[in-house]
Design a protein around this motif. Structure first.
Motif, short mmCIF file in Angstrom:
data_model
loop_
_atom_site.label_atom_id
_atom_site.label_comp_id
_atom_site.label_asym_id
_atom_site.label_seq_id
_atom_site.Cartn_x
_atom_site.Cartn_y
_atom_site.Cartn_z
N ARG A 153 4.80 -8.53 -5.91
CA ARG A 153 5.32 -8.08 -4.45
C ARG A 153 3.71 -7.27 -4.01
N ILE A 154 2.85 -7.64 -2.82
CA ILE A 154 1.73 -6.78 -2.48
C ILE A 154 2.10 -5.93 -0.82
N SER A 155 1.27 -5.77 -0.32
CA SER A 155 1.65 -5.39 1.57
C SER A 155 1.13 -6.52 1.76
N ASP A 189 -9.61 5.18 -0.95
CA ASP A 189 -10.31 4.21 -1.45
C ASP A 189 -9.35 2.92 -1.05
N LEU A 190 -7.85 3.37 -0.43
CA LEU A 190 -7.65 2.07 -0.43
C LEU A 190 -8.12 1.75 1.17
N GLY A 191 -7.94 2.73 2.01
CA GLY A 191 -9.28 1.97 3.44
C GLY A 191 -10.19 1.72 3.94
N LYS A 229 -2.51 -3.38 14.99
CA LYS A 229 -1.85 -4.55 14.50
C LYS A 229 -0.43 -4.28 13.62
N ASN A 230 -0.66 -3.04 13.08
CA ASN A 230 0.62 -2.86 12.35
C ASN A 230 1.65 -3.30 13.77
N LEU A 231 1.45 -2.58 15.15
CA LEU A 231 3.10 -2.32 15.87
C LEU A 231 2.71 -4.11 16.74
N PHE A 291 3.66 -6.31 14.57
CA PHE A 291 4.29 -6.09 13.22
C PHE A 291 3.07 -7.34 12.49
N PHE A 292 1.95 -7.49 12.09
CA PHE A 292 0.61 -8.53 11.57
C PHE A 292 1.04 -9.17 11.92
N ASP A 293 2.02 -10.34 13.15
CA ASP A 293 2.20 -11.21 14.00
C ASP A 293 3.09 -11.64 12.46
N THR A 344 6.42 -9.37 3.06
CA THR A 344 6.36 -8.13 3.54
C THR A 344 5.44 -6.67 3.47
N CYS A 345 4.90 -5.84 4.51
CA CYS A 345 4.73 -4.97 4.34
C CYS A 345 5.49 -3.86 5.53
N MET A 346 5.73 -3.26 4.37
CA MET A 346 6.30 -1.54 4.43
C MET A 346 5.42 -0.83 5.69
N GLN A 347 6.18 -0.39 6.87
CA GLN A 347 4.90 0.21 7.54
C GLN A 347 5.35 1.58 8.02
N GLU A 348 5.54 2.13 7.67
CA GLU A 348 5.41 3.68 8.62
C GLU A 348 4.04 3.94 9.41
N ALA A 349 3.47 3.30 10.19
CA ALA A 349 2.78 3.10 11.05
C ALA A 349 3.46 3.35 12.34
N VAL A 365 14.79 6.87 12.63
CA VAL A 365 14.32 5.59 12.37
C VAL A 365 12.97 5.67 11.41
N TYR A 366 12.62 5.56 9.64
CA TYR A 366 12.34 6.36 9.52
C TYR A 366 10.81 4.79 9.39
N CYS A 367 11.19 3.96 8.79
CA CYS A 367 10.01 2.90 8.75
C CYS A 367 10.01 1.83 9.07
N PRO A 375 -5.03 -1.07 -6.88
CA PRO A 375 -4.38 -0.65 -8.02
C PRO A 375 -3.23 0.21 -8.37
N ARG A 376 -3.28 0.88 -9.46
CA ARG A 376 -2.60 1.80 -9.72
C ARG A 376 -3.08 2.76 -11.15
N ALA A 377 -2.77 3.72 -11.10
CA ALA A 377 -2.86 4.98 -12.18
C ALA A 377 -1.95 4.02 -13.32
C1 LIG Z 1 6.53 3.20 3.18
C2 LIG Z 1 5.53 2.75 3.31
C3 LIG Z 1 5.38 2.64 4.34
C4 LIG Z 1 3.90 1.93 4.59
N1 LIG Z 1 3.77 1.93 5.13
C5 LIG Z 1 2.13 1.23 5.60
C6 LIG Z 1 1.81 0.79 6.85
O1 LIG Z 1 1.87 1.50 8.62
N2 LIG Z 1 0.76 -0.14 7.77
C7 LIG Z 1 0.18 -0.74 6.31
O2 LIG Z 1 -0.71 -1.70 6.79
N3 LIG Z 1 1.28 -0.82 5.55
C8 LIG Z 1 1.90 0.43 4.58
N4 LIG Z 1 1.86 0.77 3.51
C9 LIG Z 1 1.20 0.12 2.27
C10 LIG Z 1 0.77 1.09 1.78
O3 LIG Z 1 -0.77 1.05 2.04
C11 LIG Z 1 0.56 0.07 -0.04
O4 LIG Z 1 2.02 -0.32 -0.43
C12 LIG Z 1 0.19 0.47 -0.81
O5 LIG Z 1 -1.53 0.11 -0.39
C13 LIG Z 1 -0.13 0.03 -2.32
O6 LIG Z 1 -0.28 -1.83 -2.30
P1 LIG Z 1 0.68 -2.76 -2.02
O7 LIG Z 1 1.67 -2.67 -1.20
O8 LIG Z 1 -0.62 -3.94 -1.71
O9 LIG Z 1 0.69 -2.73 -3.59
C14 LIG Z 1 3.55 1.35 3.20
C15 LIG Z 1 4.00 1.10 2.08
C16 LIG Z 1 5.35 2.22 1.72
C17 LIG Z 1 5.70 1.97 0.74
#
Ligand SMILES: Cc1cc2nc3c(=O)[nH]c(=O)nc-3n(C[C@H](O)[C@H](O)[C@H](O)COP(=O)(O)O)c2cc1C
Length: 223
Positions: free
Chosen positions: A10-12, A94-96, A119-121, A123-125, A164-169, A189-191, A210-212
């Protein structure tokens, strides 16, 4: 699919194909995810699934809000603590940087980076958006259980060959989203979550954060 494979796979995903996902598949994903655990078996989650015109209505409502107030922030609390400290600050930075490198948007191109964030808004299409909702009266414990449900949704989607991509945006516009979806007054609405078929040719989808290592976060007590 083995659990390890599902978790590591699983990746975003931040670029999707213009290919719909049918409702039966979406129902199947939620039918699997509902087996996520929760303290006291409260199952404190709710989810709104948007496709088609409903998806567009939410996008339009949020963009209208953004256009009237570019600094709108409807969060009850900030997504991150105000000043992140190490090691969290560097991880986020680093992620950014890794993401914008793949997107070939340099640091000086503030507009380019902002446009990617926006593009979050859309849903990245992705053709499907999910919004995870919880009752405001719930405690931090139940929020953790909502998170378990969200991961279950992402893993079940992966098993169905979807990304999928979770989106707190979206939480910046949580009230606008809530109004567009008819979310009850006492609910938050959380996420959001984008869901669909990953675009295999989009460089941004090559991002593997990466992960620690285990010893950085685990303490083993014995004897
Ligand atoms: C709850 C939650 C909200 C997140 N919100 C966003 C977001 O709004 N936009 C985005 O691009 N990535 C978002 N992410 C993705 C994280 O940046 C990503 O999970 C993290 O960098 C780890 O990468 P991976 O999911 O590819 O393993 C979110 C992840 C989580 C768990």
């Amino acid at each position: 699919m083995q659990v390890g494979e599902a978790l590591r796979g699983r990746i975003s995903t931040r670029a999707f194909l213009d290919r719909p996902v049918d409702e039966a598949t979406l129902r199947g994903i939620l039918d699997t995810a509902r087996w996520a655990p929760s303290g006291g078996n409260l199952q404190p989650w709710k989810v709104h699934v948007v496709t088609g015109a409903a998806r567009q209505r939410v996008i339009d409502a949020v963009k209208a809000r953004l256009n009237t107030d570019p600094f709108a922030d409807e969060n009850d609390f900030p997504v991150y603590p105000e000043k992140l400290w190490e090691p969290y600050r560097s991880r986020r930075y680093d992620l950014g940087e890794a993401m914008y490198e793949l997107l070939a948007i340099p640091r000086e191109d503030k507009m380019g980076r902002l446009n990617h964030l926006l593009k979050n808004l859309d849903f990245f299409d992705a053709p499907v958006g999910l919004f995870f909702v919880i009752e405001r009266a719930m405690n931090p414990n139940q929020w953790a259980h909502l998170g378990m449900f969200m991961l279950a949704v992402a893993l079940a989607a992966g098993e169905a060959g979807l990304a999928t991509c979770m989106q707190e945006a979206w939480t910046r516009y949580s009230k606008t989203v809530g109004a567009a979806l008819g979310v009850a007054e006492g609910e938050q609405v959380y996420c959001g979550m984008a869901l669909g078929h990953a675009d295999p040719n989009a460089p941004v989808n090559r991002l593997r954060s990466p992960r620690a290592p285990v010893d950085d976060f685990a303490v083993f007590h014995a004897d």
